[in-house]
Motif scaffolding. Structure first.
Motif, PDB file in Angstrom:
ATOM      1  N   ASP A  52       0.825  -1.210   0.000  1.00 12.49           N
ATOM      2  CA  ASP A  52       0.000   0.000   0.000  1.00 12.49           C
ATOM      3  C   ASP A  52       0.857   1.257   0.000  1.00 12.49           C
ATOM      4  N   ALA A  53       1.969   1.215   0.724  1.00 15.00           N
ATOM      5  CA  ALA A  53       2.813   2.404   0.838  1.00 15.00           C
ATOM      6  C   ALA A  53       3.433   2.787  -0.503  1.00 15.00           C
ATOM      7  N   VAL A  54       3.805   1.813  -1.314  1.00 17.45           N
ATOM      8  CA  VAL A  54       4.519   2.106  -2.563  1.00 17.45           C
ATOM      9  C   VAL A  54       3.616   2.036  -3.779  1.00 17.45           C
ATOM     10  N   SER A  55       2.302   1.883  -3.562  1.00 17.75           N
ATOM     11  CA  SER A  55       1.399   1.706  -4.705  1.00 17.75           C
ATOM     12  C   SER A  55       1.117   3.006  -5.452  1.00 17.75           C
ATOM     13  N   GLY A  56       1.335   4.139  -4.791  1.00 20.35           N
ATOM     14  CA  GLY A  56       1.048   5.411  -5.449  1.00 20.35           C
ATOM     15  C   GLY A  56       2.002   5.724  -6.576  1.00 20.35           C
ATOM     16  N   ASP A  57       1.530   6.548  -7.522  1.00 25.36           N
ATOM     17  CA  ASP A  57       2.368   6.922  -8.666  1.00 25.36           C
ATOM     18  C   ASP A  57       3.476   7.891  -8.278  1.00 25.36           C
ATOM     19  N   GLY A  58       3.223   8.719  -7.268  1.00 24.66           N
ATOM     20  CA  GLY A  58       4.244   9.662  -6.838  1.00 24.66           C
ATOM     21  C   GLY A  58       4.452  10.795  -7.828  1.00 24.66           C
ATOM     22  N   VAL A  65       7.545   8.677  -3.889  1.00 29.53           N
ATOM     23  CA  VAL A  65       6.268   8.405  -3.226  1.00 29.53           C
ATOM     24  C   VAL A  65       6.090   9.241  -1.967  1.00 29.53           C
ATOM     25  N   GLY A  66       6.923  10.246  -1.784  1.00 32.00           N
ATOM     26  CA  GLY A  66       6.628  11.304  -0.825  1.00 32.00           C
ATOM     27  C   GLY A  66       7.113  11.097   0.587  1.00 32.00           C
ATOM     28  N   GLY A  67       7.957  10.109   0.821  1.00 31.40           N
ATOM     29  CA  GLY A  67       8.424   9.889   2.188  1.00 31.40           C
ATOM     30  C   GLY A  67       7.495   9.027   3.013  1.00 31.40           C
ATOM     31  N   VAL A  68       6.794   8.104   2.376  1.00 27.50           N
ATOM     32  CA  VAL A  68       5.896   7.213   3.115  1.00 27.50           C
ATOM     33  C   VAL A  68       6.692   6.412   4.149  1.00 27.50           C
ATOM     34  N   GLN A  69       6.022   6.075   5.247  1.00 33.44           N
ATOM     35  CA  GLN A  69       6.688   5.410   6.365  1.00 33.44           C
ATOM     36  C   GLN A  69       5.966   4.106   6.706  1.00 33.44           C
ATOM     37  N   VAL A  74       7.217  -3.761  -6.310  1.00 33.40           N
ATOM     38  CA  VAL A  74       7.558  -3.145  -7.588  1.00 33.40           C
ATOM     39  C   VAL A  74       8.877  -2.397  -7.452  1.00 33.40           C
ATOM     40  N   ALA A  75       9.565  -2.213  -8.564  1.00 30.46           N
ATOM     41  CA  ALA A  75      10.774  -1.391  -8.589  1.00 30.46           C
ATOM     42  C   ALA A  75      10.403   0.020  -9.038  1.00 30.46           C
ATOM     43  N   GLY A  76      11.422   0.896  -9.098  1.00 29.81           N
ATOM     44  CA  GLY A  76      11.173   2.252  -9.570  1.00 29.81           C
ATOM     45  C   GLY A  76      10.470   3.137  -8.559  1.00 29.81           C
ATOM     46  N   ARG A  77      10.754   2.945  -7.277  1.00 29.28           N
ATOM     47  CA  ARG A  77      10.151   3.768  -6.232  1.00 29.28           C
ATOM     48  C   ARG A  77      11.259   4.385  -5.383  1.00 29.28           C
ATOM     49  N   GLY A  78      10.954   5.524  -4.754  1.00 26.89           N
ATOM     50  CA  GLY A  78      11.943   6.189  -3.929  1.00 26.89           C
ATOM     51  C   GLY A  78      11.317   7.024  -2.837  1.00 26.89           C
ATOM     52  N   ASN A  79      12.143   7.407  -1.840  1.00 27.41           N
ATOM     53  CA  ASN A  79      11.719   8.222  -0.704  1.00 27.41           C
ATOM     54  C   ASN A  79      10.775   7.423   0.199  1.00 27.41           C
ATOM     55  N   ILE A  80      11.336   6.349   0.804  1.00 24.89           N
ATOM     56  CA  ILE A  80      10.558   5.417   1.615  1.00 24.89           C
ATOM     57  C   ILE A  80      11.348   5.129   2.900  1.00 24.89           C
ATOM     58  N   LEU A  81      10.635   5.045   4.029  1.00 26.74           N
ATOM     59  CA  LEU A  81      11.246   4.764   5.322  1.00 26.74           C
ATOM     60  C   LEU A  81      10.589   3.543   5.953  1.00 26.74           C
ATOM     61  N   ILE A  82      11.424   2.585   6.407  1.00 24.43           N
ATOM     62  CA  ILE A  82      10.961   1.464   7.226  1.00 24.43           C
ATOM     63  C   ILE A  82      11.679   1.587   8.570  1.00 24.43           C
TER      64      ILE A  82
END
Length: 490
Positions: free
Chosen positions: A104-110, A121-125, A143-151
């Motif tokens: 769900d966190a990385v599903s957005g187009d950003g 994707v805006g810094g989703v956490q 999916v690949a091609g995503r960025g700005n993510i925090l776990i």
């Protein structure tokens, strides 16, 4: 007593209503007993808070609890894994719940701002909310091609049936995903995590990613590798603790430690303020232009076959190791070219090995370090020429190191000897790093004879021995300076 006869509507308006009523009551001009006033105020406050608590419970009981299978987003960009059904007690498997939260966190187009082909994707956490979660297979992005993510913020423990040879957090491209970018992900941050690999797998793997941060993580019980970096660019590992076995040194099973704490198979990475407390190799480096600083390696002692940092980049090392602590374990560099080691502390007879693969060594600075040993005559810098001798020796500087209980080795040395005759020699083999190699000599003669001015000549520098002769008998002293790394041709 008219104040207390006000209706219930006024009583539930909130604490501000209570203050207003109290003020009116105390404003009466007729005299009242002080104990009576106090008792009435206490009765009123008790009624007010009981009524407010009752209303609050009624309101909360009427709201249904969120379904574990439904998205837990509130528009804030935070995805708490417990809301997806993850078990923070670690009793049941939470793999699917965590993967749903990530999906769900990385599903957005950003939007833009990152490398071409990578969506911001805006810094989703993805929040682990301070829980302990059992997982049975690697945590990967769908999916690949995503960025700005925090776990961040919790513990992952591999279950007893965790995927063999898998990584608990795997930042590699999924086989079903395609991306227009030359990198899989950009600006992924893993922070405040503890990974217990349970001797079933390894810790973190990042493959072909850009600007990845691994910050304040504790990784233990890995089978082969704590953190593996393959390809990509600029992975920064900082403030982390890694160990195959949890120990604080002097472990009775130390000779059986295996695996590698950090494996850097890429360029332009940095490891800063990291402790590696148990593994056969602390840090293995097979990419160039990496920076190691503030690292404490006491993973496996040299005496048991361990290595603090192993540089497997023959001919293109380009690595800087500074301000680090090698605790009974040292550094091995294969055919090093452009290697800088400075301001480090080597304890327990720990030393540096220059290992010949094709016989090349050039651009080396080993300076301003401290070595402390046990008076066994261990050289602080050693050559491993088992494969072949070093034949291509360029500019190498080993100098200004201080030594206690070990044998000093250097490429620059000074010697003084008494002179009484027409020739004298000084043997520098005890201190010079390379055998049969002196590129520069400077000598000075001091004599008490005031009525003569003897001529001197440098006769021989073979086998690291300097031979000087004079045209007349000389009594006095001579000082000689030699350098193995300084040379020029015209």
């Amino acid at each position: 007593m008219g104040v207390f006869s006000c209706d219930n509507t006024m009583l539930v308006l909130g604490f501000s209503a209570f203050i207003m009523v109290n003020h009116v009551y105390m404003g009466h001009s007729f005299p009242l007993d002080r104990n009576f006033q106090t008792r009435k105020l206490q009765e009123f406050k008790s009624y007010f808070f009981q009524r407010e608590h009752h209303v609050s419970l009624a309101s909360s009981s009427s709201s249904p609890s969120p379904s574990p299978s439904s998205p837990a987003t509130t528009g804030s960009g935070v995805f708490p894994v417990i809301a997806y059904g993850a078990d923070p007690t670690g009793k049941t498997d939470s793999t699917e719940a965590i993967l749903r939260a990530i999906s769900d966190a990385v599903s957005g187009d950003g939007v833009g701002f990152l490398m071409n082909g990578i969506n911001n994707v805006g810094g989703v956490q993805i929040s682990l909310e301070g829980g302990i979660y059992k997982i049975s297979r690697p945590i990967k992005f769908p999916v690949a091609g995503r960025g700005n993510i925090l776990i961040y913020g919790g513990t992952l423990k591999a279950s007893d049936n965790f995927t063999t040879d898998g990584y608990m957090i795997d930042l590699s491209s999924p086989s079903s995903s395609s991306s227009n970018s030359q990198y899989n992900y950009e600006f992924i941050t893993l922070r405040d995590l503890m990974l217990d690999c349970n001797f079933k797998g390894s810790g973190i793997r990042t493959i072909n990613n850009l600007r990845t941060s691994i910050d304040n993580c504790y990784i233990a019980h890995f089978t082969t590798t704590g953190i593996l970096v393959q390809g990509g660019h600029e992975t920064y590992i900082r403030n982390c603790f890694l160990g195959q076995h949890i120990t604080a040194g002097g472990d009775p099973g130390e000779r059986n430690f295996t695996g590698t704490g950090i494996d850097l198979q890429g360029n332009d990475n940095a490891v800063t303020d990291v402790v590696i407390f148990s593994a056969a190799v602390g840090i293995s480096i097979s990419g160039q232009a990496n920076m190691i600083t503030g690292v404490h390696c006491y993973n496996k002692a040299n005496g048991f076959g361990g290595t603090g940092i192993y540089l497997k980049v023959p001919g293109i090392t380009q690595t800087r190791i500074v301000n680090s602590y090698f605790d009974y374990t040292g550094i091995v560099a294969e055919d090093p070219v452009q290697l800088h080691v400075s301001d480090c502390f080597f304890l327990g007879d720990a030393f540096i090995v220059l290992k010949s693969v094709r016989g090349v060594v050039d651009g080396i600075n080993i300076v301003n370090n401290m070595f402390s040993g046990s008076d066994k005559g261990i050289d602080i810098v050693q050559l491993d020429q088992t494969n072949q001798e070093f034949t291509e020796i360029g500019h190498v500087v080993v100098d200004k190191n201080n030594v206690k209980g070990m044998s000093l080795k250097a490429t620059i040395a000074n010697g003084v000897t008494r002179v009484n005759g027409t020739s004298w020699s000084i043997d520098f083999n005890k201190i010079l790093v390379f055998p049969r190699r002196i590129k520069f000599v400077q000598h000075t003669l001091m004599t008490d004879a005031g009525d003569s001015f003897p001529n001197t000549v440098l006769r021989n520098i073979s086998e690291n021995q300097v031979l000087i002769q004079s045209d007349a008998t000389v009594e006095g002293s001579a000082s000689v300076t030699v350098d193995q790394g300084l040379w020029m041709s015209s």
